[in-house]
Design an enzyme around this catalytic site. Structure first.
Site, PDB file in Angstrom:
ATOM      1  N   HIS A 186     -10.142  48.640  13.809  1.00 36.93           N
ATOM      2  CA  HIS A 186      -9.396  49.626  14.607  1.00 36.93           C
ATOM      3  C   HIS A 186      -9.586  51.039  14.049  1.00 36.93           C
ATOM      4  O   HIS A 186      -8.714  51.900  14.214  1.00 36.93           O
ATOM      5  CB  HIS A 186      -7.900  49.297  14.657  1.00 36.93           C
ATOM      6  CG  HIS A 186      -7.585  47.933  15.173  1.00 36.93           C
ATOM      7  ND1 HIS A 186      -7.395  47.656  16.511  1.00 36.93           N
ATOM      8  CD2 HIS A 186      -7.461  46.736  14.534  1.00 36.93           C
ATOM      9  CE1 HIS A 186      -7.148  46.365  16.674  1.00 36.93           C
ATOM     10  NE2 HIS A 186      -7.185  45.782  15.480  1.00 36.93           N
ATOM     11  N   SER A 316     -26.691  73.888  14.132  1.00 34.11           N
ATOM     12  CA  SER A 316     -25.901  74.837  14.904  1.00 34.11           C
ATOM     13  C   SER A 316     -26.637  76.154  15.036  1.00 34.11           C
ATOM     14  O   SER A 316     -27.330  76.585  14.112  1.00 34.11           O
ATOM     15  CB  SER A 316     -24.546  75.071  14.221  1.00 34.11           C
ATOM     16  OG  SER A 316     -23.826  76.095  14.876  1.00 34.11           O
ATOM     17  N   LYS A 322     -24.934  73.836   8.825  1.00 39.22           N
ATOM     18  CA  LYS A 322     -24.471  72.638   9.515  1.00 39.22           C
ATOM     19  C   LYS A 322     -25.668  71.756   9.870  1.00 39.22           C
ATOM     20  O   LYS A 322     -26.671  72.225  10.399  1.00 39.22           O
ATOM     21  CB  LYS A 322     -23.704  73.012  10.779  1.00 39.22           C
ATOM     22  CG  LYS A 322     -22.958  71.846  11.426  1.00 39.22           C
ATOM     23  CD  LYS A 322     -22.046  72.372  12.549  1.00 39.22           C
ATOM     24  CE  LYS A 322     -21.148  71.280  13.087  1.00 39.22           C
ATOM     25  NZ  LYS A 322     -21.909  70.257  13.814  1.00 39.22           N
ATOM     26  N   GLU A 329     -27.480  60.244  17.458  1.00 40.10           N
ATOM     27  CA  GLU A 329     -27.056  60.820  18.742  1.00 40.10           C
ATOM     28  C   GLU A 329     -28.075  60.534  19.835  1.00 40.10           C
ATOM     29  O   GLU A 329     -27.709  60.170  20.967  1.00 40.10           O
ATOM     30  CB  GLU A 329     -26.842  62.325  18.582  1.00 40.10           C
ATOM     31  CG  GLU A 329     -25.582  62.676  17.817  1.00 40.10           C
ATOM     32  CD  GLU A 329     -25.420  64.164  17.565  1.00 40.10           C
ATOM     33  OE1 GLU A 329     -24.356  64.547  17.067  1.00 40.10           O
ATOM     34  OE2 GLU A 329     -26.358  64.936  17.863  1.00 40.10           O
TER      35      GLU A 329
END
Length: 465
Positions: A186, A316, A322, A329
């Site tokens: 969970h 970014s 970043k 992805e």
């Protein structure tokens, strides 16, 4: 200013004359389809077109063996197909995916291009219908091509990619078999396991997916060829299907067979729907693995930060430094596309009206796109995400020390309620479970060290309770 006028020639078919670009190898029926279907601008995949070309060569050889096509025309047709398979004429197959549902337009596009090339080579007419399409119909050829193209891409691309992905995952699993981490259910902290155990689950998923696909691929080996218009085999001589499929089997080294019931093979696309379902299941597995990697890599300061994926590009346009998990992805996006393709194939599979499915080009396009996307992304995921991620072992140890769920191991000794109180105190105070248990459990340090050893807890089943 006058427009450039491209030179044209006049072709004709059963509907009359039509002007065709002079440098086109196609004829009137292809040109009509080009003009009728300016829908997406995307033709059928070349894997489909090459499989269709192979069927034309195999059919010509079969017709020759049965005495219905002379050797000169057969050789010219086969040579034309070889040219097509070399990739020199890909631009000669421009018909849109969204065309007549039987795929007749693409079948005739192939017939016309092969006939044009064969006629030029032979120096005498080779007719697209009478010779190239002899003993065939679009209605049995296009379903057969869907199966053949999918089998070739499965064998040559996706199956090897899955094997490679499993090898990489299992290699990392062995490497990390003693590295303990916090388990999660969970998305909440749970009992510990090793990185190796977690990755073994990924490997098993992919193995099961491969087994399902291999089983379904066996049914794709059944071809509708020989059914011609409605499954009865009209205009195909006895023995044609067997001879043509034997030629195809030898050409492709696939164990192809005649469909046991050609009416079903032409009216439905159940085998393609089943295979697409296997691809969808693989996509679901890849989405799970890709998202696990994203969560593990999250941070680096405020996320789980269990691993560091290899930095591949700046993440970014505004935030310096970043770095994003780009391969996972891409993987989950591929998975989403494949799941969507399967929905479309499912709907298309329902469009078998009486003796023919009438969404064949759409099934072909989506099935082959799914195969290609999965083949490519499985290798990327293996080589550019899983093979070289770095485990942050110190971060894992800190999280384990503070994990109040470790107290579960004390249940058989001190009882659930007392263990729950220790867990609550450890969580609220932010102290390690060991410290709180030392104060409240009544157990010695030696006993606690034995009971709360994270690695021992990953073995399971070594205590009653």
């Amino acid at each position: 200013m006058a427009r450039d006028v491209k030179p044209e020639r006049v072709e004709h078919d059963s509907m009359g004359e039509l002007r065709v670009p002079s440098d086109a190898l196609w004829g009137a029926q292809t040109q009509r389809a080009i003009e009728n279907f300016p829908v997406s601008g995307a033709p059928l995949p070349k894997e489909f077109l090459y499989a269709l070309a192979r069927i034309k060569a195999a059919s010509a050889r079969a017709n020759r063996s049965l005495g219905f096509l002379d050797s000169a025309r057969t050789d010219a047709i086969v040579s034309a197909v070889d040219e097509i398979l070399s990739g020199h004429h890909d631009h000669q197959f421009p018909i849109d995916v969204f065309q007549t549902g039987s795929g007749t337009s693409t079948n005739m596009n192939m017939n016309e291009v092969v006939a044009h090339l064969a006629s030029s080579r032979l120096g005498q007419p080779v007719h697209p219908n009478d010779h190239v399409n002899m003993s065939q119909s679009s209605n049995d050829v296009i379903p057969s091509t869907i199966h053949l193209a999918a089998l070739i891409v499965w064998r040559d691309a996706l199956d090897p990619a899955l094997n490679h992905l499993v090898e990489i995952i299992e290699s990392r699993s062995r490497e990390l078999e003693t590295v303990v981490k916090t388990g999660r259910t969970h998305l909440m902290d749970a009992m510990p396991l090793t990185f190796g155990q977690e990755l073994s689950g990924w490997a098993a998923q992919i193995k099961h997916d491969r087994e399902r696909l291999a089983d379904a691929a066996g049914r794709l080996c059944r071809l509708a060829l020989g059914g011609t218009a409605v499954g009865t085999g009209i205009n195909a001589p006895p023995g044609f299907a067997e001879a043509a499929i034997l030629e195809l089997s030898q050409d492709t080294e696939l164990a192809l067979v005649c469909a046991p019931n050609r009416f079903a093979a032409m009216a439905s696309q159940d085998d393609a729907v089943e295979f697409s379902g296997g691809l969808k299941t693989l996509a679901v597995s890849l989405m799970k693995i890709g998202n696990d990697l994203r969560w593990m890599n999250s941070g680096p300061l405020t996320g789980l930060s269990e691993i560091v994926l290899k930095p591949l590009q700046p993440g970014s346009s505004i935030m310096p430094g970043k770095v994003n998990p780009v391969i996972p992805e891409a993987t989950v996006m591929v998975a989403a596309q494949v799941i969507g393709n399967d929905v479309t194939i499912t709907l298309a599979g329902q469009s078998g009206n009486f003796e023919l499915n009438v969404m064949l080009p759409l099934i072909a396009r989506n099935l082959l796109e799914s195969l290609t996307l999965l083949s490519n992304v499985c290798r990327l995921l293996a080589d550019r995400a899983i093979a070289d991620f770095v485990v942050r072992t110190e971060r894992l140890r800190q999280a384990l020390d503070l994990n109040p769920i470790l107290v579960t191991a004390l249940n058989p000794v001190i009882g659930y309620e007392k263990a729950a109180a220790i867990a609550k105190e450890a969580y609220q105070s932010g102290r390690p479970v060991f410290e709180v248990a030392r104060e409240q459990s009544g157990l010695s340090d030696a006993e606690l060290k034995t009971l709360l050893n994270p690695f021992d807890l990953t073995r399971g089943g070594n205590r009653s309770g």
